[in-house]
Design a protein around this motif. Sequence first.
Motif: not given
Length: 72
Positions: A12-16, A39-43, A54-60
Amino acid sequence: MALTVVPEPKTVKNRVHLDVDVDDLADATEACERLGATRVGDVMSDELGGFQVMHDPEGNEFCLILGATPIA
């Protein structure tokens, strides 16, 4: 504060949501990418300064923050 790795996948969506203060946004982004983040999009920027989502390797999701001013 401590961060703990758990064996369960994200479901589910991050809790933190982590905002990480950095001195150099480009260097920090590249360092995270070398560790498997993407990266998710531009600065982006707002009244507090620049940030890179950013997304970590698991999508967080987390943000690298440049120029953040702590709230007193």
